[in-house]
Motif scaffolding. Structure first.
Motif, mmCIF file in Angstrom:
data_model
loop_
_atom_site.group_PDB
_atom_site.id
_atom_site.type_symbol
_atom_site.label_atom_id
_atom_site.label_comp_id
_atom_site.label_asym_id
_atom_site.label_seq_id
_atom_site.Cartn_x
_atom_site.Cartn_y
_atom_site.Cartn_z
ATOM 1 N N MET A 43 -10.923 -10.092 3.265
ATOM 2 C CA MET A 43 -9.529 -10.465 1.485
ATOM 3 C C MET A 43 -10.672 -10.904 0.429
ATOM 4 S SD MET A 43 -6.442 -10.722 2.310
ATOM 5 C CE MET A 43 -5.254 -10.316 4.053
ATOM 6 N N THR A 44 -10.152 -11.428 -1.039
ATOM 7 C CA THR A 44 -11.225 -11.980 -1.846
ATOM 8 C C THR A 44 -10.685 -13.475 -1.959
ATOM 9 O OG1 THR A 44 -9.295 -11.214 -3.756
ATOM 10 C CG2 THR A 44 -10.777 -9.155 -2.913
ATOM 11 N N GLY A 45 -11.911 -13.940 -2.280
ATOM 12 C CA GLY A 45 -11.496 -15.411 -2.868
ATOM 13 C C GLY A 45 -13.038 -15.458 -2.614
ATOM 14 N N PRO A 46 -13.283 -16.762 -2.853
ATOM 15 C CA PRO A 46 -13.793 -18.039 -2.869
ATOM 16 C C PRO A 46 -15.160 -17.608 -1.296
ATOM 17 C CG PRO A 46 -12.567 -19.554 -3.382
ATOM 18 C CD PRO A 46 -11.403 -18.184 -2.981
ATOM 19 N N GLY A 47 -16.266 -16.913 -1.539
ATOM 20 C CA GLY A 47 -16.918 -16.972 -0.339
ATOM 21 C C GLY A 47 -16.711 -15.748 0.360
ATOM 22 N N ALA A 48 -16.310 -14.664 -0.187
ATOM 23 C CA ALA A 48 -15.730 -12.872 -0.484
ATOM 24 C C ALA A 48 -17.238 -12.613 -0.074
ATOM 25 C CB ALA A 48 -15.067 -12.950 -0.349
ATOM 26 N N SER A 49 -17.661 -11.235 0.140
ATOM 27 C CA SER A 49 -18.220 -10.580 0.433
ATOM 28 C C SER A 49 -18.059 -9.607 -0.847
ATOM 29 C CB SER A 49 -19.378 -10.302 1.166
ATOM 30 O OG SER A 49 -20.058 -9.484 0.915
ATOM 31 N N TYR A 50 -17.984 -9.899 -2.229
ATOM 32 C CA TYR A 50 -17.464 -8.692 -2.734
ATOM 33 C C TYR A 50 -18.471 -7.745 -2.823
ATOM 34 C CZ TYR A 50 -14.585 -12.296 -5.193
ATOM 35 O OH TYR A 50 -13.565 -13.296 -4.945
ATOM 36 N N THR A 51 -17.997 -5.931 -3.054
ATOM 37 C CA THR A 51 -18.398 -5.070 -3.115
ATOM 38 C C THR A 51 -18.997 -4.941 -5.004
ATOM 39 O OG1 THR A 51 -16.687 -3.517 -3.788
ATOM 40 C CG2 THR A 51 -17.560 -3.759 -1.639
ATOM 41 N N SER A 76 1.225 -1.811 12.103
ATOM 42 C CA SER A 76 0.191 -2.062 12.732
ATOM 43 C C SER A 76 0.821 -1.735 14.094
ATOM 44 C CB SER A 76 -0.782 -3.035 12.666
ATOM 45 O OG SER A 76 -1.856 -3.325 13.345
ATOM 46 N N GLY A 77 0.780 -0.965 15.021
ATOM 47 C CA GLY A 77 0.575 -0.906 16.456
ATOM 48 C C GLY A 77 -0.679 -0.360 17.305
ATOM 49 N N ARG A 78 -0.508 0.465 18.479
ATOM 50 C CA ARG A 78 -1.627 0.273 19.106
ATOM 51 C C ARG A 78 -2.821 1.930 19.111
ATOM 52 N NH1 ARG A 78 -4.806 -0.017 23.720
ATOM 53 N NH2 ARG A 78 -4.881 1.964 24.620
ATOM 54 N N ALA A 79 -1.654 3.032 17.678
ATOM 55 C CA ALA A 79 -1.876 4.306 17.459
ATOM 56 C C ALA A 79 -2.001 4.387 15.659
ATOM 57 C CB ALA A 79 -1.148 5.296 17.781
ATOM 58 N N LYS A 80 -1.871 3.336 15.240
ATOM 59 C CA LYS A 80 -1.771 3.710 13.485
ATOM 60 C C LYS A 80 -1.436 2.706 13.140
ATOM 61 C CE LYS A 80 0.949 5.335 9.538
ATOM 62 N NZ LYS A 80 2.390 6.381 8.982
ATOM 63 N N THR A 81 -2.295 1.389 12.464
ATOM 64 C CA THR A 81 -2.054 0.739 10.782
ATOM 65 C C THR A 81 -2.155 0.687 9.425
ATOM 66 O OG1 THR A 81 -3.130 -1.304 13.200
ATOM 67 C CG2 THR A 81 -3.480 -1.763 10.440
ATOM 68 N N SER A 82 -1.363 0.331 9.085
ATOM 69 C CA SER A 82 -1.341 1.030 7.265
ATOM 70 C C SER A 82 -1.238 0.050 6.338
ATOM 71 C CB SER A 82 0.590 1.818 7.139
ATOM 72 O OG SER A 82 0.682 2.827 8.411
ATOM 73 N N VAL A 83 -2.207 -0.251 5.792
ATOM 74 C CA VAL A 83 -1.620 -1.593 4.543
ATOM 75 C C VAL A 83 -2.075 -0.644 3.468
ATOM 76 C CG1 VAL A 83 -3.429 -2.741 6.542
ATOM 77 C CG2 VAL A 83 -5.166 -1.429 4.645
ATOM 78 N N THR A 84 -2.205 -2.193 2.418
ATOM 79 C CA THR A 84 -2.063 -1.960 1.141
ATOM 80 C C THR A 84 -3.635 -2.580 0.668
ATOM 81 O OG1 THR A 84 1.096 -1.607 0.671
ATOM 82 C CG2 THR A 84 -0.823 -2.015 -1.189
ATOM 83 N N LEU A 85 -4.162 -1.919 -0.088
ATOM 84 C CA LEU A 85 -5.020 -2.571 -0.593
ATOM 85 C C LEU A 85 -4.700 -3.567 -1.412
ATOM 86 C CD1 LEU A 85 -7.885 -0.225 -0.304
ATOM 87 C CD2 LEU A 85 -7.502 -1.804 1.854
ATOM 88 N N GLU A 86 -6.244 -5.077 -2.643
ATOM 89 C CA GLU A 86 -5.788 -5.409 -3.510
ATOM 90 C C GLU A 86 -5.206 -4.212 -4.975
ATOM 91 O OE1 GLU A 86 -5.947 -8.755 -3.930
ATOM 92 O OE2 GLU A 86 -6.808 -9.095 -2.118
ATOM 93 N N TYR A 96 -9.486 -7.125 6.868
ATOM 94 C CA TYR A 96 -10.868 -6.311 6.327
ATOM 95 C C TYR A 96 -10.304 -7.089 4.793
ATOM 96 C CZ TYR A 96 -13.178 -2.840 2.022
ATOM 97 O OH TYR A 96 -14.272 -2.829 1.601
ATOM 98 N N ARG A 97 -11.584 -7.626 3.671
ATOM 99 C CA ARG A 97 -11.534 -8.626 2.804
ATOM 100 C C ARG A 97 -10.546 -7.879 1.687
ATOM 101 N NH1 ARG A 97 -16.298 -6.406 2.659
ATOM 102 N NH2 ARG A 97 -16.974 -4.800 1.008
ATOM 103 N N GLY A 98 -10.882 -6.410 1.598
ATOM 104 C CA GLY A 98 -9.773 -5.986 0.501
ATOM 105 C C GLY A 98 -8.624 -5.788 0.774
ATOM 106 N N VAL A 99 -7.396 -6.545 2.055
ATOM 107 C CA VAL A 99 -6.270 -5.918 1.821
ATOM 108 C C VAL A 99 -5.846 -6.826 1.672
ATOM 109 C CG1 VAL A 99 -5.031 -6.205 3.947
ATOM 110 C CG2 VAL A 99 -7.026 -4.669 4.352
ATOM 111 N N ARG A 100 -4.523 -6.408 0.943
ATOM 112 C CA ARG A 100 -3.344 -7.367 0.379
ATOM 113 C C ARG A 100 -2.356 -7.798 0.837
ATOM 114 N NH1 ARG A 100 -1.432 -5.466 -4.965
ATOM 115 N NH2 ARG A 100 0.402 -3.938 -3.874
ATOM 116 N N ASP A 101 -1.720 -6.659 1.928
ATOM 117 C CA ASP A 101 -1.258 -6.184 2.821
ATOM 118 C C ASP A 101 -1.071 -5.888 3.944
ATOM 119 O OD1 ASP A 101 1.449 -8.514 1.193
ATOM 120 O OD2 ASP A 101 0.840 -6.915 -0.249
ATOM 121 N N VAL A 102 -0.032 -6.196 5.039
ATOM 122 C CA VAL A 102 -0.698 -5.301 6.046
ATOM 123 C C VAL A 102 1.031 -4.408 6.331
ATOM 124 C CG1 VAL A 102 -0.680 -4.867 8.815
ATOM 125 C CG2 VAL A 102 -2.212 -6.832 6.935
ATOM 126 N N VAL A 103 1.140 -3.486 6.081
ATOM 127 C CA VAL A 103 1.969 -3.283 6.225
ATOM 128 C C VAL A 103 3.138 -2.644 7.278
ATOM 129 C CG1 VAL A 103 3.684 -0.772 5.377
ATOM 130 C CG2 VAL A 103 1.762 -1.511 4.249
#
Length: 582
Positions: free
Chosen positions: A1-9, A231-241, A222-229
């Motif tokens: 996630m982004t925010g104070p203390g995050a390591s920005y790319t 998540s299971g054992r075989a697949k995870t889907s997320v939306t980035l910032e 992961y710091r850039g993740v906005r939402d977790v769409v």
């Protein structure tokens, strides 16, 4: 996630500075100030060291980064925001960023639309245009209103898609993060990004691990993740910032190649492979290639650990990822006729380069040194002609001075061959923006369009064909004028243009600049079928731009091109003969 203390790319920092520049532009801030933020964003995005880890001294040592810009970067890294950006986001409607990207609008007209009609986004703009109120504004009119309505649809169509270069930069730190997760043996990007498509939607990632949960957790946190769409054992889907969806699949070693093949696609390629498997009594899925038992169910796994073993089991040559589009590549792999595709190492030079003589950022000596470092045997200096006044384009007098300077340089320098050229504007009537005597003295003439993009299809086609008929023209640059995600191609009959180019010995450029990639793979195939020679150029305006050649090579590979099709893969003597139209 982004925010104070995050390591920005670096990319995340550059993105904030670009947005700040956009909003300042909408406030009609000093253009030099806006340009300073854009230049800083470009420098930071390309920097090979983490800018977030630099102190003020390290930041101000970077080109174009002064104390104010360094402070903005430190504020973002330390506090999670740039105060000036936060304030601007409260003052200027964010939807205006889309409005200003509409062809025919731009920042100044976006401000007028906002202040006069209350337009704060695309929906508002479309409503006001359909009601005829845009045409009624001073400086707009019916033609602009019609153009705006078309442009709104263009901007909407491009939403949610990233240029490949932007996707690469976005995904690289994510992949590195996943690779560090416990138990991960391999992780690769799949999907259209792996196939080299010019723009992409969702991002597909495949990882190999016997324990999926730590990998899934690494993506969810992961710091850039906005939402977790999901998540299971075989697949995870997320939306980035930034709004992009990332789909992660985790499989074991035995299935990794099958999963990578399946999620790389394309769908058409996969359908052909599955049909071939079925015809041989097998079933192909993301888990492997299986023999079918007597009940027609998957039994023994024949292959799956690697893509290569799956193709072998299907009695196919390995199909390069760029060709996997369902365009005959499976049949070619079956009969051993896949082409030898162009590689970056095949290219012997770059024939479209700019310097500080016009709007380039680096001088001749710097560009020459960079081309030599890439191992090029030749290069062409092709600064802009006089029509593009904002670029400091060259007229006959300035061109003569450049030739003199090149003569002086070459007397002191023995290395890469420098071809004297010019990117000459094609005027509205199809004539060229330089006198014939000067054109005849050039080694290479690159003709291009930068104005009157709104001409109708027939007029634009005849305009270009007239230019191609000039005996000194050697290359037609960025033939459709498109800017990916920003501007659609102008209306033109490419088949007629390709026929004229082939008959006149004019090469068609594949412009490797990742915002252009013009012409695209499908049109390249048409050009070669018409008998055209292709030239893959970077159109570099700086040393950094030379690195974009790889994007052009990828697009050329998607078009089934080999070295024999590409002018700048040829030795210098053959290139000179082509340019002389011998």
């Amino acid at each position: 996630m982004t925010g104070p203390g995050a390591s920005y790319t670096n990319v995340e920092i550059a993105d904030r500075l670009e947005r700040l520049a956009d909003l300042l532009e909408l406030q009609e801030a000093n253009p030099f100030r806006v340009r300073a933020y854009r230049s800083a964003a470009e420098v930071i995005a390309a920097h090979d060291v983490s800018v977030a880890e630099l102190d003020d001294e390290g930041l101000t040592a970077m080109k174009g980064i002064g104390k104010d810009l360094a402070r903005a970067v430190r504020d973002l890294v330390e506090a999670g925001e740039i105060p000036q950006l936060t304030a601007l986001e409260r003052e200027v409607p964010i939807g205006l960023l889309d409005v200003k990207r509409v062809p025919g609008v731009g920042p100044k007209r976006a401000i007028t639309l906002w202040k006069s009609l209350g337009v704060t986004g695309l929906d508002d703009l479309e409503r006001e245009a359909r009601a005829g109120r845009v045409a009624a504004l001073a400086g707009f009119g019916e033609k602009t209103q019609t153009k705006v309505l078309r442009g709104v649809e263009q901007v909407r169509a491009h939403r949610g898609r990233l240029r490949s270069v932007d996707a690469e930069v976005l995904v690289a730190p994510l992949v590195a993060h996943l690779a560090d997760a416990a138990g991960v043996e391999r992780v690769e990007v799949a999907g259209s990004l792996r196939r080299g498509r010019e723009t992409i939607g969702d991002v597909d990632v495949v990882a190999q691990s016997d324990d999926p949960e730590p990998v899934m957790a690494a993506l969810r946190t992961y710091r850039g993740v906005r939402d977790v769409v999901g998540s299971g054992r075989a697949k995870t889907s997320v939306t980035l910032e930034g709004g992009q969806q990332v789909d992660l699949r985790v499989v074991d070693r035995a299935a990794y190649g099958a999963a990578l093949l399946y999620f790389t696609g394309s769908k058409s390629h996969n359908v052909e492979l599955r049909s071939r498997a079925a015809a041989r009594g097998m079933r192909l899925s993301e888990y492997g290639l299986f023999d079918l038992d007597d009940d027609g169910e998957p039994g023994v796994r024949r292959a799956g650990a690697s893509e290569e073993e799956i193709y072998r089991a299907l009695e196919l040559d390995f199909v390069p990822v760029e060709l996997r589009e369902g365009r005959g590549e499976v049949a070619a792999a079956a009969d051993g006729t896949l082409p030898r595709l162009l590689q970056l190492e095949d290219l012997r030079g770059d024939l479209h380069l700019h310097t500080t003589w016009s709007d380039g950022a680096d001088d001749v000596a710097t560009m020459v040194a960079a081309c030599e470092a890439r191992g090029y045997a030749y290069m062409a200096i092709t600064d802009h002609s006089q029509a593009l006044r904002m670029t400091g384009g060259l007229d006959a007098e300035k061109l003569a001075r450049q030739w003199g300077a090149l003569d002086d340089f070459e007397r002191e320098h023995d290395g890469v061959t420098i071809l004297r050229g010019l990117e000459v504007d094609i005027r509205k009537d199809g004539t060229l923006d330089l006198d014939d005597d000067s054109l005849e003295r050039l080694d290479i003439v690159v003709a291009s369009i930068h104005s009157h993009l709104e001409l109708g299809r027939d007029a634009q086609t005849q305009r270009v064909i007239r230019a191609l008929e000039h005996p000194q023209v050697n290359v037609l640059a960025h033939p459709t004028g498109r800017i990916l995600g920003v501007r659609d191609p102008y209306a033109i009959d490419l088949d007629a243009v390709f026929a004229a180019a082939a008959s006149r010995g004019v090469a068609i450029e594949l412009n490797a600049a990742p915002q252009r990639l013009d012409v695209g793979d499908v049109d390249l195939m048409r050009a070669v079928t018409a008998g055209c020679t292709i030239v893959v150029d970077t159109d570099a305006h700086s040393v950094r731009g030379l690195e974009h050649m790889r994007f052009g090579v990828t697009t050329a590979r998607r078009a089934w091109l080999g070295p024999e099709h590409v002018l700048n893969a040829w030795p210098l003597a053959r290139v000179r003969a082509f340019l002389a139209k011998r």
